[in-house]
Design a protein around this motif. Sequence first.
Motif, PDB file in Angstrom:
ATOM      1  N   LEU A 158     -18.003  13.972  -5.474  1.00  0.00           N
ATOM      2  CA  LEU A 158     -16.656  13.412  -5.422  1.00  0.00           C
ATOM      3  C   LEU A 158     -16.671  11.921  -5.097  1.00  0.00           C
ATOM      4  N   PHE A 159     -17.233  11.542  -3.961  1.00  0.00           N
ATOM      5  CA  PHE A 159     -17.167  10.146  -3.516  1.00  0.00           C
ATOM      6  C   PHE A 159     -18.003   9.232  -4.401  1.00  0.00           C
ATOM      7  N   ALA A 160     -19.250   9.588  -4.659  1.00  0.00           N
ATOM      8  CA  ALA A 160     -20.162   8.670  -5.348  1.00  0.00           C
ATOM      9  C   ALA A 160     -19.963   8.633  -6.851  1.00  0.00           C
ATOM     10  N   VAL A 213     -22.414   3.457  -5.845  1.00  0.00           N
ATOM     11  CA  VAL A 213     -22.702   3.707  -4.435  1.00  0.00           C
ATOM     12  C   VAL A 213     -24.215   3.802  -4.249  1.00  0.00           C
ATOM     13  N   THR A 214     -24.737   3.179  -3.202  1.00  0.00           N
ATOM     14  CA  THR A 214     -26.169   3.272  -2.920  1.00  0.00           C
ATOM     15  C   THR A 214     -26.481   4.613  -2.251  1.00  0.00           C
ATOM     16  N   VAL A 270     -25.458   9.029   1.709  1.00  0.00           N
ATOM     17  CA  VAL A 270     -25.879   9.870   2.829  1.00  0.00           C
ATOM     18  C   VAL A 270     -24.962   9.661   4.032  1.00  0.00           C
ATOM     19  N   ARG A 271     -24.542   8.413   4.259  1.00  0.00           N
ATOM     20  CA  ARG A 271     -23.624   8.144   5.367  1.00  0.00           C
ATOM     21  C   ARG A 271     -22.304   8.881   5.168  1.00  0.00           C
ATOM     22  N   VAL A 272     -21.782   8.860   3.942  1.00  0.00           N
ATOM     23  CA  VAL A 272     -20.538   9.576   3.647  1.00  0.00           C
ATOM     24  C   VAL A 272     -20.735  11.083   3.805  1.00  0.00           C
TER      25      VAL A 272
END
Length: 533
Positions: free
Chosen positions: A371-373, A384-385, A390-392
């Motif tokens: 979803l986010f990346a 996104v890196t 991983v942080r998300v």
Amino acid sequence: MNSSQHGLAVALFAVIVLVTLGITLWAGRRGQAAEEFYTGGREFSPLQNGLALSGDYLSAASFLGVTGLISLYGYDGVLYSIGFLVAWLAVLMLVAELVRNAGRYTLADVLALRMRQRPVRAAVGSASVVVTLLYLVAQMVGAGSLVALLLGTGGGSAKTWAIVGVGALMIVYVTVGGMKATTWIQIVKAVLLVAGSLLLTGLVLVRFHGDLAELMRAAARGSGAGEAFLQPGLKYGTGTASRLDFFSLGLALVLGTAGLPHILSRFYTVPTARAARRSTIWAIGLIGGFYLMAIVLGLGAAALVGSAAVRAANPAGNTAVPLLAQVLGGGAGSTGGVLLFALISAIAFATILAVVAGLTLASSAAFAHDLFARAWRRDGERQVTERQEVRVARIAAVVIGALAIVLSLYAQRLNVAFLVGLAFAVAASANLPTLLYSLFWRRFTTRGAVWSVYGGLVPAVLLVLFSPVVSGSPTAVFPGVDFHWFPLENPGLVSIPLGFLAGWLGTVTSREAADPDKYAELEVRSLTGAGAA
């Protein structure tokens, strides 16, 4: 149990928590790249992954819920264990090797190989979060029942604090240790669970001198239902609706496993597709042995504890195994009874901790990776890196864990095996049709994939909301109101065919034809492993 006996049981719980936290801290010191966080570096052996698979699958629903249902409903409860086991044949034959070759971290990776990424990842990522949330609620309800029994209280406060505590621990496991910690916790838990089940099964058989017929007769007497306990119909034979409910449940259990995100993600932790298949064979052996023991334990609880006493301790039967352990050890108040009760309760607690960690990791991975990346990225927008992803994922684990805690507080009256059956129904309705169509149907399109996911997910969730599970029955989430109109407790009978139908309909009405080259690439990669991660 007196205060010193409670202290012993709590001490064993504390040991389990400290061991799992130690594993987490050890794993958290390793590399934290995306591949480490999501797959543990793909370095687990087939035996290790087979233990972890069985650990992921043998949840509170199995150890507490299924045995509880057998102790209350006899033959009809055994049907749960059969459904849970048969499901693994579909996993072995249809998806294990293909998913390992075609994907990278999540189920959506498989579909994105031949579809437009954004709509497909948005649909599959959302469905994965819903399925894992339902599963999480089941585990945490089991934790509440277990700790309340351990402390000798039926009060809501003990259950509430148990649920909050398990939720906090699972957040720590995932955010600190990732897949490596989760896998090792699963392995330790699987060994403990099989050993504890073997011990109890042996004690039950010794009590009845190895005579299974006598065990069944004693269980029938202890159930209060007589011979009806050993025959079909005690739970699912009171009318047409209950028979359809049974068929719906069986369909969901058999087809749902192949669509569970936390099970599919396990195939990415081994280096090759051959290792994925071998780990599945290990898992089938371990799971099959466990469910055979679960039948003996359920019958033993009915015979030695009594169905009425099981129901009095927990109306859904979730505490049958610890109560059986207490009786086998010498009864309430005896040293042996307290020791065995505390040991089995601690193993059940380890079971819950391990499974919630795997579920939280799967849902946070779906959110961050799909979803986010990717799904929420506009065309041309900066990618996104891996570090950001991983942080998300860690932040998502915190949010999903908090949401699971809140939902669990409203579902404490429900049997955990039954709750897991709902999760299986959603997985079989939304994820499985999309996965099978994508792997085996050349004409399948992006529209078909999106329609298949939402066409199974939305009806499944809506039917649950308007079923006796949520309102209109004494054990419902909201027992004081009645707005249900769907007669079945499990939606699989309706929602699973709708998922397949929606996928077919979306494909045949799509203006965008399927790309034959991408399908050929997926076919070669899934069957041979060429280009696999």
